[in-house]
Design a protein around this motif. Structure first.
Motif, PDB file in Angstrom:
ATOM      1  N   GLU A 136     114.653 -10.507   7.361  1.00  0.00           N
ATOM      2  CA  GLU A 136     114.448 -10.031   6.205  1.00  0.00           C
ATOM      3  C   GLU A 136     113.208 -10.129   5.575  1.00  0.00           C
ATOM      4  N   GLU A 149     115.457  -7.516  -1.750  1.00  0.00           N
ATOM      5  CA  GLU A 149     115.362  -7.778  -0.217  1.00  0.00           C
ATOM      6  C   GLU A 149     115.707  -6.718   0.581  1.00  0.00           C
ATOM      7  N   LYS A 197     119.186 -11.349  11.931  1.00  0.00           N
ATOM      8  CA  LYS A 197     118.734 -11.024  10.464  1.00  0.00           C
ATOM      9  C   LYS A 197     117.343 -11.412  10.132  1.00  0.00           C
ATOM     10  N   GLN A 243     118.745 -21.864   4.254  1.00  0.00           N
ATOM     11  CA  GLN A 243     119.457 -21.491   5.431  1.00  0.00           C
ATOM     12  C   GLN A 243     118.770 -20.936   6.139  1.00  0.00           C
ATOM     13  N   HIS A 248     114.428 -20.986   5.382  1.00  0.00           N
ATOM     14  CA  HIS A 248     114.012 -20.391   3.826  1.00  0.00           C
ATOM     15  C   HIS A 248     115.373 -20.698   2.726  1.00  0.00           C
ATOM     16  N   HIS A 258     118.642 -17.788   9.664  1.00  0.00           N
ATOM     17  CA  HIS A 258     119.478 -16.492  10.229  1.00  0.00           C
ATOM     18  C   HIS A 258     119.174 -16.337  11.677  1.00  0.00           C
TER      19      HIS A 258
HETATM   20 ZN    ZN Z   1     118.160 -15.013   4.167  1.00  0.00          ZN
END
Ligand code: ZN
Length: 308
Positions: free
Chosen positions: A113, A180, A111, A94, A170, A96
């Motif tokens: 993270e 996270e 996002k 995925q 990632h 973001h």
């Molecule tokens: Zn993620």
């Protein structure tokens, strides 16, 4: 009155989840519990405060009505979200979006993270980045299902820290338990899901066009500068300190006292002890508000601390 807000964790069922979150003392509602939303004011899952004058209220409401407890930060939404993830199976690959794209297209934050690896099975790995040097090459490898050539795998182990800026391709691999810290966003574009099918024979929805729009191509390994500070027998490790968040690990041997002038999110990942007058143990999550002048921690403790 100084406020330390203890939060009720909430849980999300995920096809890749498991039962490892029980080690934090949680009663899990699902066989496949993938995520604990430990500190959240996101509309898709709000933490409820367990103690004190705000008991029973959501973190989002307390934040909106009491910005003075959070250094009067200007953002409309509480900026951070802390989760613990149990990857009992591979997560989808995925990416973001960043803030500009997410606000325009999703009415959400972007996002960025980061992960602290709490536990890792022997050969556990993550996917982090890709080998394509241009968008055309990236698209062509996606269209040809050439995932082994496209994706970069990295072995990880307990204690590793991984910074995942928006735009980074990632995935967590099977056998990882991570904490996270992320921007308070719930926007994920799924690029590849290993052609897994659910009980109805359906693959989960992919977002290939958007993934390619927001992916950083070519991939760049962003440098982070980890700093450590020894205070008596305790160690504070600062993993990252930027516009998205500051994240630290506080490893307390016996006792530490710190003056406080900024709100802080805290997650106890090991041990037990006290913070000011409150007992704390592994699996507790709380926010030190900015009206707390002094933090006194006692016990043998590992705590992930974050703020923005
Ligand atoms: Zn993620």
């Amino acid at each position: 009155m100084p406020d330390i807000l203890f939060l009720e964790p909430l849980f999300k069922e995920r096809i890749w989840g498991g039962q490892k979150l029980t080690q934090f003392g949680y009663q899990l509602p699902y066989q496949k519990t993938g995520e604990c939303w430990a500190i959240s004011a996101h509309p898709n899952g709000q933490s409820i405060i367990k103690n004190g004058r705000f008991k029973g209220l959501s973190l989002g409401q307390v934040f909106t009505e009491n910005k003075q407890l959070f250094n009067d930060i200007t953002s409309d939404r509480f900026p951070l979200l802390t989760k613990i993830l149990d990857a009992n199976d591979d997560l989808s690959v995925q990416v973001h979006p960043n803030d500009a794209y997410a606000q325009k297209v999703e009415h959400d934050l972007g996002k960025t993270e980061c992960w602290v690896v709490l536990d890792a099975e022997e050969d556990a790995y993550i996917i982090y980045g890709h080998h394509a040097t241009s968008k055309e090459m990236f698209k062509s490898m996606v269209n040809h299902d050439a995932w082994d050539q496209l994706l970069i795998k990295k072995k990880v182990q307990k204690g590793d820290f991984i910074y995942v800026p928006s735009g980074t391709i990632h995935a967590l691999g099977k056998g990882l338990l991570i904490l996270e810290t992320q921007q308070s966003s719930d926007t994920t574009y799924r690029l590849f899901d290993y052609h897994r099918k659910d009980e109805k024979g359906q693959e989960r929805e992919l977002h290939i066009k958007k993934s390619i729009e927001v992916a950083r191509i070519p991939h760049v390994d962003e440098k982070i500068d980890v700093k450590t500070q020894n205070i008596d027998e305790s160690v504070i490790t600062q993993y990252v300190n930027n516009a998205f968040f500051t994240v630290e690990k506080w490893s307390i041997k016996h006792q530490i006292t710190q003056l406080n002038h900024h709100y802080k999110l805290m997650s106890v990942i090991e041990g037990q002890g006290t913070i000011n007058e409150y007992p704390i143990t592994k699996g507790d999550h709380f926010i030190i508000c900015s009206n707390v002048d002094k933090i006194e921690l006692n016990g043998q403790l590992e705590i992930i601390v974050s703020w923005v």
